[in-house]
Design a protein around this motif. Structure first.
Motif, PDB file in Angstrom:
ATOM      1  N   ARG A 162       0.824  -1.216   0.000  1.00 13.40           N
ATOM      2  CA  ARG A 162       0.000   0.000   0.000  1.00 13.40           C
ATOM      3  C   ARG A 162       0.858   1.268   0.000  1.00 13.40           C
ATOM      4  NH1 ARG A 162      -5.409  -0.910   0.974  1.00 13.40           N
ATOM      5  NH2 ARG A 162      -5.944  -2.976   1.787  1.00 13.40           N
ATOM      6  N   TYR A 163       2.097   1.165   0.494  1.00 11.58           N
ATOM      7  CA  TYR A 163       2.986   2.330   0.581  1.00 11.58           C
ATOM      8  C   TYR A 163       4.371   1.896   0.108  1.00 11.58           C
ATOM      9  CZ  TYR A 163       3.786   7.096   2.219  1.00 11.58           C
ATOM     10  OH  TYR A 163       4.018   8.451   2.274  1.00 11.58           O
ATOM     11  N   PRO A 164       4.568   1.790  -1.212  1.00 17.33           N
ATOM     12  CA  PRO A 164       5.781   1.169  -1.750  1.00 17.33           C
ATOM     13  C   PRO A 164       7.070   1.927  -1.455  1.00 17.33           C
ATOM     14  CG  PRO A 164       4.452   2.144  -3.508  1.00 17.33           C
ATOM     15  CD  PRO A 164       3.623   2.175  -2.273  1.00 17.33           C
ATOM     16  N   HIS A 165       6.983   3.183  -1.057  1.00 13.61           N
ATOM     17  CA  HIS A 165       8.197   3.969  -0.813  1.00 13.61           C
ATOM     18  C   HIS A 165       8.713   3.790   0.625  1.00 13.61           C
ATOM     19  CE1 HIS A 165       6.988   5.721  -4.562  1.00 13.61           C
ATOM     20  NE2 HIS A 165       5.888   6.223  -4.039  1.00 13.61           N
ATOM     21  N   LEU A 166       8.036   3.008   1.413  1.00 17.57           N
ATOM     22  CA  LEU A 166       8.376   2.855   2.828  1.00 17.57           C
ATOM     23  C   LEU A 166       9.449   1.788   3.014  1.00 17.57           C
ATOM     24  CD1 LEU A 166       7.610   3.515   5.845  1.00 17.57           C
ATOM     25  CD2 LEU A 166       6.080   1.537   5.716  1.00 17.57           C
ATOM     26  N   ASN A 167      10.493   2.136   3.736  1.00 19.90           N
ATOM     27  CA  ASN A 167      11.478   1.160   4.177  1.00 19.90           C
ATOM     28  C   ASN A 167      10.885   0.437   5.384  1.00 19.90           C
ATOM     29  OD1 ASN A 167      13.612  -0.271   5.221  1.00 19.90           O
ATOM     30  ND2 ASN A 167      14.890   1.522   5.679  1.00 19.90           N
ATOM     31  N   THR A 168      10.586  -0.846   5.236  1.00 20.87           N
ATOM     32  CA  THR A 168       9.900  -1.575   6.301  1.00 20.87           C
ATOM     33  C   THR A 168      10.841  -2.210   7.311  1.00 20.87           C
ATOM     34  OG1 THR A 168       9.793  -3.553   4.905  1.00 20.87           O
ATOM     35  CG2 THR A 168       7.891  -2.048   4.848  1.00 20.87           C
ATOM     36  N   ASP A 169      12.124  -1.864   7.273  1.00 23.59           N
ATOM     37  CA  ASP A 169      13.035  -2.377   8.292  1.00 23.59           C
ATOM     38  C   ASP A 169      12.546  -1.964   9.681  1.00 23.59           C
ATOM     39  OD1 ASP A 169      14.581  -3.362   6.285  1.00 23.59           O
ATOM     40  OD2 ASP A 169      16.207  -1.887   6.481  1.00 23.59           O
ATOM     41  N   GLY A 170      12.407  -2.935  10.548  1.00 34.18           N
ATOM     42  CA  GLY A 170      11.958  -2.657  11.913  1.00 34.18           C
ATOM     43  C   GLY A 170      10.468  -2.539  12.073  1.00 34.18           C
ATOM     44  N   LEU A 175      13.926  14.553  10.760  1.00 38.31           N
ATOM     45  CA  LEU A 175      14.223  14.471   9.337  1.00 38.31           C
ATOM     46  C   LEU A 175      15.219  13.351   9.041  1.00 38.31           C
ATOM     47  CD1 LEU A 175      13.886  15.600   6.500  1.00 38.31           C
ATOM     48  CD2 LEU A 175      15.641  17.318   7.026  1.00 38.31           C
ATOM     49  N   GLU A 176      16.208  13.185   9.906  1.00 41.23           N
ATOM     50  CA  GLU A 176      17.199  12.132   9.681  1.00 41.23           C
ATOM     51  C   GLU A 176      16.542  10.751   9.693  1.00 41.23           C
ATOM     52  OE1 GLU A 176      20.082  12.776  12.713  1.00 41.23           O
ATOM     53  OE2 GLU A 176      20.806  14.671  11.844  1.00 41.23           O
ATOM     54  N   ARG A 177      15.671  10.524  10.640  1.00 40.24           N
ATOM     55  CA  ARG A 177      14.975   9.231  10.678  1.00 40.24           C
ATOM     56  C   ARG A 177      14.025   9.078   9.494  1.00 40.24           C
ATOM     57  NH1 ARG A 177      14.983  10.340  16.387  1.00 40.24           N
ATOM     58  NH2 ARG A 177      12.891  11.244  16.254  1.00 40.24           N
ATOM     59  N   ALA A 178      13.427  10.189   9.091  1.00 37.04           N
ATOM     60  CA  ALA A 178      12.480  10.137   7.970  1.00 37.04           C
ATOM     61  C   ALA A 178      13.180   9.751   6.668  1.00 37.04           C
ATOM     62  CB  ALA A 178      11.782  11.485   7.818  1.00 37.04           C
ATOM     63  N   VAL A 179      14.386  10.229   6.460  1.00 32.76           N
ATOM     64  CA  VAL A 179      15.128   9.898   5.235  1.00 32.76           C
ATOM     65  C   VAL A 179      15.438   8.404   5.198  1.00 32.76           C
ATOM     66  CG1 VAL A 179      17.318  10.233   4.031  1.00 32.76           C
ATOM     67  CG2 VAL A 179      16.061  12.212   4.900  1.00 32.76           C
ATOM     68  N   GLU A 180      15.683   7.821   6.360  1.00 27.22           N
ATOM     69  CA  GLU A 180      15.885   6.371   6.410  1.00 27.22           C
ATOM     70  C   GLU A 180      14.578   5.627   6.176  1.00 27.22           C
ATOM     71  OE1 GLU A 180      17.750   5.330  10.058  1.00 27.22           O
ATOM     72  OE2 GLU A 180      19.518   6.596   9.728  1.00 27.22           O
ATOM     73  N   ARG A 181      13.493   6.160   6.665  1.00 28.94           N
ATOM     74  CA  ARG A 181      12.193   5.487   6.539  1.00 28.94           C
ATOM     75  C   ARG A 181      11.629   5.622   5.132  1.00 28.94           C
ATOM     76  NH1 ARG A 181      11.180   1.490   8.939  1.00 28.94           N
ATOM     77  NH2 ARG A 181      11.945   2.436  10.868  1.00 28.94           N
ATOM     78  N   VAL A 228       4.084   7.262  11.530  1.00 23.91           N
ATOM     79  CA  VAL A 228       5.109   6.435  12.170  1.00 23.91           C
ATOM     80  C   VAL A 228       5.348   7.045  13.551  1.00 23.91           C
ATOM     81  CG1 VAL A 228       7.368   5.331  11.917  1.00 23.91           C
ATOM     82  CG2 VAL A 228       6.113   6.075   9.884  1.00 23.91           C
ATOM     83  N   PRO A 229       4.442   6.791  14.493  1.00 25.88           N
ATOM     84  CA  PRO A 229       4.534   7.492  15.776  1.00 25.88           C
ATOM     85  C   PRO A 229       5.815   7.195  16.549  1.00 25.88           C
ATOM     86  CG  PRO A 229       2.851   5.774  15.820  1.00 25.88           C
ATOM     87  CD  PRO A 229       3.257   5.944  14.395  1.00 25.88           C
ATOM     88  N   ASP A 230       6.387   6.012  16.368  1.00 26.13           N
ATOM     89  CA  ASP A 230       7.627   5.706  17.082  1.00 26.13           C
ATOM     90  C   ASP A 230       8.790   6.549  16.587  1.00 26.13           C
ATOM     91  OD1 ASP A 230       6.614   3.610  18.801  1.00 26.13           O
ATOM     92  OD2 ASP A 230       6.411   2.404  16.995  1.00 26.13           O
ATOM     93  N   GLU A 231       8.636   7.192  15.441  1.00 26.67           N
ATOM     94  CA  GLU A 231       9.635   8.137  14.941  1.00 26.67           C
ATOM     95  C   GLU A 231       9.090   9.556  14.922  1.00 26.67           C
ATOM     96  OE1 GLU A 231      12.139   4.989  12.148  1.00 26.67           O
ATOM     97  OE2 GLU A 231      10.698   6.343  11.172  1.00 26.67           O
ATOM     98  N   CYS A 232       7.951   9.774  15.596  1.00 25.13           N
ATOM     99  CA  CYS A 232       7.351  11.109  15.794  1.00 25.13           C
ATOM    100  C   CYS A 232       6.950  11.773  14.478  1.00 25.13           C
ATOM    101  CB  CYS A 232       8.313  12.032  16.545  1.00 25.13           C
ATOM    102  SG  CYS A 232       9.015  11.328  18.051  1.00 25.13           S
ATOM    103  N   ALA A 233       6.643  10.978  13.447  1.00 28.11           N
ATOM    104  CA  ALA A 233       6.460  11.551  12.117  1.00 28.11           C
ATOM    105  C   ALA A 233       5.149  11.121  11.474  1.00 28.11           C
ATOM    106  CB  ALA A 233       7.616  11.132  11.216  1.00 28.11           C
TER     107      ALA A 233
END
Length: 819
Positions: free
Chosen positions: A129-137, A301-307, A250-255
């Motif tokens: 449903r969200y192909p741009h998402l890095n699903t690691d973790g 932003l740093e976490r978002a770029v990884e996600r 992604v609440p665990d990353e505040c985003a």
């Protein structure tokens, strides 16, 4: 546009909520409605809102309001000709931790109980449903297809157009400068507009001033506790291949992430926010932005770029920082102010203003029309506001935390960390020295549980049994099997005194109040529909004086209800909460302890249940009320604040020889659950009647003339549609808190209104309303009931009677001991 000299309603503030209130009043046929906006419509917070529209909220009625908003925005374009940008994109929330998995699964159950479509997603389904998402973790997620997004400014302007079409007058560039109030009635609003200063007489005034609402409330002496905080987001340049996407959280990353017209928005609810406007909001503020603070936003932003890896190549078109208003408890402020009967508020929307405004405007307009809540709005009722919360330092400190709590783990027992310690019991230091772990309610520091000597005196919050679960269980056992002492000083105490006090209280209370001196009466105050507005005890202190005791958070709401109905009765209503501590000593061994500290006779004959009298304790005096909220033999000892420490020390010293245990309010709550006692705000609300709640015993059939009596009489004649029941999980392991779905033969038939762990009965307990056809004795005997707990269906035993001592024997004497 000129301002008229009179109006039925004056609305202050032209953001989305002010426009919604104007629209809905016009829909109800109110023609003399005037909205005053200091600058231009939407120019405060509305114009820069993210425009996320989610359906699921923390309670059934808040969800009802959010769903109404979505439906309203979808139809506004055809009604007004203005597009709202409403688009049903659906939303995904993902979990990166086990705690968040538990939370999302509980939320999914809550959604099903509230009729919101939801499904759980595995990581590969999320990626589909969200192909741009890095699903690691990523461990799992939930999908809500009914969620969406809209254009905040256009939604507000469409509501304004609808309001104008219904006859409302909207006046921009007109700043409110004062509110004239006489007693409990607002008379007029003063303003300064393009043609100079003026004054408009109003039957009702509605404060929808957003981040200015605290100051506008102060003009009328009203408490509207909110404060602005900086809220950050970025918008990218157009991203090739982005496509249409659901809202992603992604609440665990505040985003959170929102796709719009080929661009991606990234917003943040960082753990430590930046309050704004301590020195006041500039007069010129209009469609303004605050300075960028990339250092503050950088960790998100740093976490978002990884996600979302494509963000690394996307250019940033906009780095936005704008102020939004937040409240001390992250719930918005709606309803009639405690201080004036015709002053209303709708403000402090904590970044959920767009999804809330449609429903909130509808509910407030209906409340203004009928004079009573259209359904339970206790989650957001401004009546919960405490006067001390006007303090600007308190608000600044608290909102630095509450913004981040929007995306924090919503685990039970979480306590606020900021702005603590403002209200303390006379026993506060004594309890801390003995291991008390404090929680906070309405500003009060309250001992929730006690650490053992050498133990960790701090919460370890989370789902399931925490390390302090055995401490809680031991305190519960003391109240059931020995002697427990807990501090109830925070409960509100209202003295009603005067020649007409008895007659006045008999008018506002459903039970009979004109009783002999020394009697304690349990009663509700009802509205005209028979709904419960207050759940209190009333003690007759003398021929002309009564003491009304109410939960701590309800003090000012209940005082306002009393004052609203006082009329010309010869009585005064005074808050005396701080004048007396309340030390509760409860349990089957309590009479031995009291005999050791007092020369008074503590037998049933000397003081029957439901009575109060003066007693001696140590070298001091107290007033002993023989009542119990834990279902045990015991006394609530009302002690003047100056003697409270002495009385506590006397009890504690003697208690060493009698097995006295200090207990916290968690144990009080779990004991009241075993006894089936209702909790106002969860189990009983203005939407619930005493008959539905199983409290008909507190409404004498032969009493008439009280507020709500006709509605109760109709229910007795016609029958009730639902009834409160008690339930116990058959598996002793799971925990219940509230809002878990109740099932009958696999079908959702209700939800848990409040829950706790019944340590004495050995399983989690809950209360719930079930339809009459399922809550009668025959249907209950059939069984087939269960509760969904974090995705697991747990069989449950359901009955009308309490699971502990349903006949109240323990409160009136010792229960026979089990062999």
């Amino acid at each position: 546009m000129s301002v008229p000299e009179t109006a039925r309603a004056v609305i202050i503030g032209g953001g989305v909520i002010g426009c919604s209130v104007a629209y809905h009043l016009a829909q109800l046929g109110w023609r003399d409605v005037v909205l005053l906006e200091r600058k231009q419509l939407t120019s405060g917070t509305t114009w820069h809102a993210a425009g996320l529209i989610a359906q699921l909220r923390a309670s059934a009625n808040m969800t009802r309001l959010a769903k109404y908003s979505a439906d309203l925005y979808a139809r506004l374009e055809s009604e007004t000709g203005l597009a709202t940008g409403m688009r049903q994109t659906g939303s995904i929330t993902v979990a990166l931790t086990e705690a968040r998995v538990e939370e999302l699964r509980r939320q999914a159950g809550m959604a099903r109980a509230f009729g919101v479509e939801i499904s759980e997603l595995a990581p590969d389904e999320i990626a589909a449903r969200y192909p741009h998402l890095n699903t690691d973790g990523v461990r799992m997620g939930v999908w809500l297809p009914g969620d969406g997004q809209g254009d905040p400014s256009n939604i507000a302007l469409a509501l304004a157009a609808g309001a104008r079409a219904g006859g409302a007058r909207i006046v921009e560039q007109t700043r409110v400068t004062g509110i004239d109030r006489v007693g409990r009635h607002v008379r007029a609003v003063r303003y300064d507009g393009p043609d100079g200063p003026g004054r408009i007489t109003a039957e009702h005034v509605v404060n929808c001033a957003g981040m200015w609402a605290r100051e506008v409330g102060a003009m009328a002496g009203a408490t509207v506790p909110l404060h602005a905080a900086e809220h950050f987001y970025i918008v990218t340049e157009p991203v090739a291949g982005l496509g249409r996407l659901p809202v992603l959280r992604v609440p665990d990353e505040c985003a959170y992430y929102k796709e719009d017209a080929g661009k991606l928005m990234l917003g943040a609810f960082e753990p430590r926010a930046k309050p704004w406007g301590m020195e006041g909001i500039p007069e010129s503020f209009c469609f303004d932005e605050l300075p960028e603070d990339l250092d503050h936003f950088a960790p998100i932003l740093e976490r978002a770029v990884e996600r979302i890896p494509m963000l690394a190549q996307a250019g940033i078109r906009t780095f936005f920082n704008g102020p939004e208003s937040f409240t001390p408890d992250n719930a918005y402020l709606l309803g009639r102010c405690n201080e004036a009967d015709n002053l209303w508020v709708a403000a402090g929307f904590n970044s959920v203003g767009i999804q809330s405004a449609g429903g909130a405007g509808m509910a407030l307009a209906q409340w203004m029309q009928d004079g009573v809540q259209p359904f339970d709005l206790g989650d957001v009722d401004v009546a919960r506001a405490q006067p001390f919360q006007r303090n600007r330092r308190y608000l600044r400190d608290r909102v630095s935390e509450t913004l981040g709590l929007l995306y924090a783990d919503h685990t039970p027992f979480r306590q606020k960390a900021t702005a603590r310690g403002v209200r303390r019991s006379p026993l506060h230091d004594h309890l801390l020295a003995r291991g008390a772990v404090m929680g906070e309610l309405a500003g009060w520091e309250r001992a929730n549980w006690f650490a053992a000597p050498g133990g960790v005196a701090a919460y370890d919050i989370g789902w399931g049994r925490r390390p302090w679960f055995p401490n809680w269980a031991a305190e519960h056992a003391a109240l059931r099997e020995g002697i427990g002492l807990y501090d109830m000083s925070s409960f509100g105490k209202i003295r009603v005194e005067g020649a007409d006090a008895a007659a006045f209280l008999d008018l506002v209370c459903a039970n009979r109040i004109d009783v002999p001196v020394g009697r304690v009466v349990y009663t509700q105050m009802l509205n005209s529909r028979g709904g419960i507005e207050a759940d209190v005890t009333v003690t007759r202190l003398s021929d002309t004086a009564f003491l009304v005791v109410t939960p701590a958070a309800r003090l000012h709401a209940d005082m306002a209800w009393l004052r609203r109905h006082l009329g010309d009765a010869r009585a005064i209503i005074v808050d005396v909460t701080a004048g007396e501590a309340v030390i509760c000593v409860m349990g089957p061994g309590v009479r031995g302890l009291m005999a050791a500290v007092s020369p008074d006779d503590w037998s049933d004959a000397a003081q029957p249940f439901g009575t109060a009298r003066e007693v001696e304790i140590g070298i001091g005096l107290a007033r002993a009320h023989r009542v119990s909220f834990v279902g045990a033999l015991g006394y609530e000892l009302y002690v003047s604040a100056d003697m409270a420490a002495h009385v506590f020390e006397t009890l504690a010293a003697a208690g060493a020889d009698h097995g006295l245990a200090l207990c916290g309010l968690h144990a009080m709550d779990s004991c009241r659950m075993e006894r089936g006692f209702r909790h106002f705000g969860h189990d009983i609300t203005p939407e619930d009647s005493p008959l539905e709640a199983g409290l008909g015993f507190a409404v004498p059939k032969d009493k008439t003339g009280f507020i709500g009596c006709d509605a109760v009489a109709r229910q007795r004649d016609e029958g009730i549609r639902r009834r409160m029941v008690a339930l116990r999980l058959d598996d002793p392991a799971p925990m219940l808190f509230h809002n878990e779905p109740v099932l009958k033969d696999g079908r959702v038939v209700g939800h848990v209104t409040s829950g706790s762990y019944g340590h004495h009965v050995g399983a989690a307990l809950g209360l719930a309303y079930l339809p009459s056809e399922l809550s009668n004795p025959a249907a209950l005997a059939e069984g087939g009931f269960a509760v969904e707990v974090a995705g697991q269906v747990v069989p449950a035993t359901v009955q009308r009677r309490a699971f502990f001592d349903p006949d109240g024997i323990a409160m009136r004497g010792d229960l026979p001991r089990a062999p």
